[in-house]
Design a protein around this motif. Structure first.
Motif, PDB file in Angstrom:
ATOM      1  N   THR A   1      30.355  35.982  40.241  1.00 24.25           N
ATOM      2  CA  THR A   1      30.987  34.694  39.935  1.00 24.25           C
ATOM      3  C   THR A   1      31.610  34.009  41.152  1.00 24.25           C
ATOM      4  OG1 THR A   1      33.111  35.730  39.440  1.00 24.25           O
ATOM      5  CG2 THR A   1      31.558  35.458  37.596  1.00 24.25           C
ATOM      6  N   GLY A   2      31.865  34.774  42.210  1.00 24.79           N
ATOM      7  CA  GLY A   2      32.542  34.210  43.376  1.00 24.79           C
ATOM      8  C   GLY A   2      34.039  34.064  43.169  1.00 24.79           C
ATOM      9  N   THR A   3      34.537  34.568  42.054  1.00 26.50           N
ATOM     10  CA  THR A   3      35.981  34.519  41.792  1.00 26.50           C
ATOM     11  C   THR A   3      36.710  35.246  42.917  1.00 26.50           C
ATOM     12  OG1 THR A   3      35.578  34.519  39.412  1.00 26.50           O
ATOM     13  CG2 THR A   3      37.793  35.118  40.142  1.00 26.50           C
ATOM     14  N   ARG A   4      37.719  34.574  43.448  1.00 32.39           N
ATOM     15  CA  ARG A   4      38.416  35.128  44.619  1.00 32.39           C
ATOM     16  C   ARG A   4      39.908  35.274  44.323  1.00 32.39           C
ATOM     17  NH1 ARG A   4      37.882  33.600  50.850  1.00 32.39           N
ATOM     18  NH2 ARG A   4      40.042  33.904  51.430  1.00 32.39           N
ATOM     19  N   TYR A   5      40.435  36.432  44.679  1.00 30.99           N
ATOM     20  CA  TYR A   5      41.867  36.705  44.551  1.00 30.99           C
ATOM     21  C   TYR A   5      42.421  36.935  45.948  1.00 30.99           C
ATOM     22  CZ  TYR A   5      40.531  37.437  39.718  1.00 30.99           C
ATOM     23  OH  TYR A   5      40.031  37.267  38.461  1.00 30.99           O
TER      24      TYR A   5
ATOM     25  N   LEU B   1      45.294  41.038  34.118  1.00 35.12           N
ATOM     26  CA  LEU B   1      45.287  39.642  34.529  1.00 35.12           C
ATOM     27  C   LEU B   1      44.905  38.767  33.347  1.00 35.12           C
ATOM     28  CD1 LEU B   1      45.661  37.917  37.070  1.00 35.12           C
ATOM     29  CD2 LEU B   1      43.190  38.020  37.390  1.00 35.12           C
ATOM     30  N   ILE B   2      45.724  37.758  33.058  1.00 36.30           N
ATOM     31  CA  ILE B   2      45.466  36.823  31.969  1.00 36.30           C
ATOM     32  C   ILE B   2      44.914  35.516  32.531  1.00 36.30           C
ATOM     33  CG2 ILE B   2      46.491  35.514  30.074  1.00 36.30           C
ATOM     34  CD1 ILE B   2      46.354  38.610  29.659  1.00 36.30           C
ATOM     35  N   HIS B   3      45.539  35.006  33.566  1.00 29.74           N
ATOM     36  CA  HIS B   3      45.089  33.738  34.162  1.00 29.74           C
ATOM     37  C   HIS B   3      45.460  33.715  35.632  1.00 29.74           C
ATOM     38  CE1 HIS B   3      44.178  29.497  34.478  1.00 29.74           C
ATOM     39  NE2 HIS B   3      45.378  29.283  34.985  1.00 29.74           N
TER      40      HIS B   3
ATOM     41  N   ALA C   1      40.995  39.589  55.547  1.00 27.20           N
ATOM     42  CA  ALA C   1      41.551  38.431  54.836  1.00 27.20           C
ATOM     43  C   ALA C   1      42.421  38.836  53.655  1.00 27.20           C
ATOM     44  CB  ALA C   1      40.425  37.528  54.352  1.00 27.20           C
ATOM     45  N   LEU C   2      42.380  40.118  53.294  1.00 28.11           N
ATOM     46  CA  LEU C   2      43.081  40.641  52.126  1.00 28.11           C
ATOM     47  C   LEU C   2      42.714  39.829  50.880  1.00 28.11           C
ATOM     48  CD1 LEU C   2      46.582  41.549  53.592  1.00 28.11           C
ATOM     49  CD2 LEU C   2      44.725  43.101  52.985  1.00 28.11           C
ATOM     50  N   THR C   3      41.419  39.850  50.581  1.00 27.77           N
ATOM     51  CA  THR C   3      40.915  39.160  49.390  1.00 27.77           C
ATOM     52  C   THR C   3      39.977  40.082  48.630  1.00 27.77           C
ATOM     53  OG1 THR C   3      39.043  38.237  50.607  1.00 27.77           O
ATOM     54  CG2 THR C   3      41.042  36.867  50.463  1.00 27.77           C
ATOM     55  N   LEU C   4      39.846  39.790  47.351  1.00 28.58           N
ATOM     56  CA  LEU C   4      38.825  40.404  46.499  1.00 28.58           C
ATOM     57  C   LEU C   4      37.973  39.262  45.984  1.00 28.58           C
ATOM     58  CD1 LEU C   4      40.824  43.012  44.350  1.00 28.58           C
ATOM     59  CD2 LEU C   4      39.057  43.516  46.033  1.00 28.58           C
ATOM     60  N   THR C   5      36.661  39.381  46.154  1.00 27.38           N
ATOM     61  CA  THR C   5      35.749  38.320  45.726  1.00 27.38           C
ATOM     62  C   THR C   5      34.678  38.906  44.832  1.00 27.38           C
ATOM     63  OG1 THR C   5      36.135  37.200  47.833  1.00 27.38           O
ATOM     64  CG2 THR C   5      34.261  36.440  46.518  1.00 27.38           C
ATOM     65  N   GLY C   6      34.506  38.299  43.644  1.00 28.37           N
ATOM     66  CA  GLY C   6      33.492  38.749  42.695  1.00 28.37           C
ATOM     67  C   GLY C   6      32.090  38.440  43.194  1.00 28.37           C
ATOM     68  N   ALA C   7      31.203  39.438  43.165  1.00 25.00           N
ATOM     69  CA  ALA C   7      29.839  39.279  43.665  1.00 25.00           C
ATOM     70  C   ALA C   7      29.026  38.314  42.810  1.00 25.00           C
ATOM     71  CB  ALA C   7      29.147  40.637  43.729  1.00 25.00           C
TER      72      ALA C   7
ATOM     73  N   GLU D   1      34.182  42.543  46.081  1.00 28.16           N
ATOM     74  CA  GLU D   1      34.138  42.893  47.498  1.00 28.16           C
ATOM     75  C   GLU D   1      35.537  42.737  48.077  1.00 28.16           C
ATOM     76  OE1 GLU D   1      32.305  44.488  50.581  1.00 28.16           O
ATOM     77  OE2 GLU D   1      31.132  43.876  48.836  1.00 28.16           O
ATOM     78  N   PHE D   2      36.027  43.789  48.713  1.00 32.60           N
ATOM     79  CA  PHE D   2      37.343  43.759  49.328  1.00 32.60           C
ATOM     80  C   PHE D   2      37.200  43.397  50.799  1.00 32.60           C
ATOM     81  CE2 PHE D   2      40.704  46.379  51.567  1.00 32.60           C
ATOM     82  CZ  PHE D   2      41.723  45.483  51.358  1.00 32.60           C
TER      83      PHE D   2
END
Length: 171
Positions: free
Chosen positions: A141-145, A169-171, A133-139, A128-129
């Motif tokens: 896992t909740g992983t947020r960039y 992306l590696i880490h 907030a200029l973030t990407l969040t995984g639906a 989800e973009f």
């Protein structure tokens, strides 16, 4: 007291500025009468005088500078891509410099070069973009960039013709 332009594209604007400065100096140092005598030689006369054509000159100079800047930027991107062409698979540290619906833009520490970590390469989950907030969040896992996040990337693809770098992306 001093005016200097360094770029070759700015030579004509430099000339225009010097003509205006010379006219102003003539008024200040010689007086109005002598300055008027010198005015046609300094800034032209009639329909082709500097005050009459200055708006067109400024527009043309600005357009030329924008075109030169765009060409310079495009050339730099191509040269950077050529540099990284032989570095496919290499890993680098960087910082997320922008987040969009396309993915993450990462600026590398070593060279300050930017490349894209495509949203498709982040995995199979939906991201989800958040434009505010200029973030990407995984639906799932909740992983947020987010901006400013430190990452390790791998150079995965280089398009030298367009000057584009794609990262994984590696880490």
């Amino acid at each position: 007291c001093y005016c200097h332009f360094t770029s070759p594209i700015r030579r004509y604007p430099d000339l225009v500025v010097h003509r205006v400065l010379k006219l102003q100096l003539a008024y200040e140092q010689l007086g109005g009468k002598d300055a008027l005598v010198r005015m046609p030689r300094l800034i032209g006369k009639g329909r082709e005088s500097l005050p009459r054509i200055l708006p067109q000159i400024c527009r043309a100079c600005s357009d030329a500078e924008r075109a030169a800047d765009a060409a310079s930027h495009a050339t730099q991107k191509i040269k950077i891509a050529q540099y990284y062409e032989d570095r496919l698979g290499e890993r680098y540290a960087g910082t997320v410099s922008w987040v969009s619906s396309m993915g993450l833009f990462v600026r590398l520490d070593l060279t300050q070069v930017e490349g894209l970590v495509s949203i498709k390469s982040l995995g199979n989950e939906w991201f989800e973009f958040d434009e505010d907030a200029l973030t990407l969040t995984g639906a799932d896992t909740g992983t947020r960039y987010e901006l400013g996040q430190r990452v390790i990337i791998e150079v995965s693809r280089v398009n030298t013709t367009r000057g584009h770098l794609d990262f994984k992306l590696i880490h």
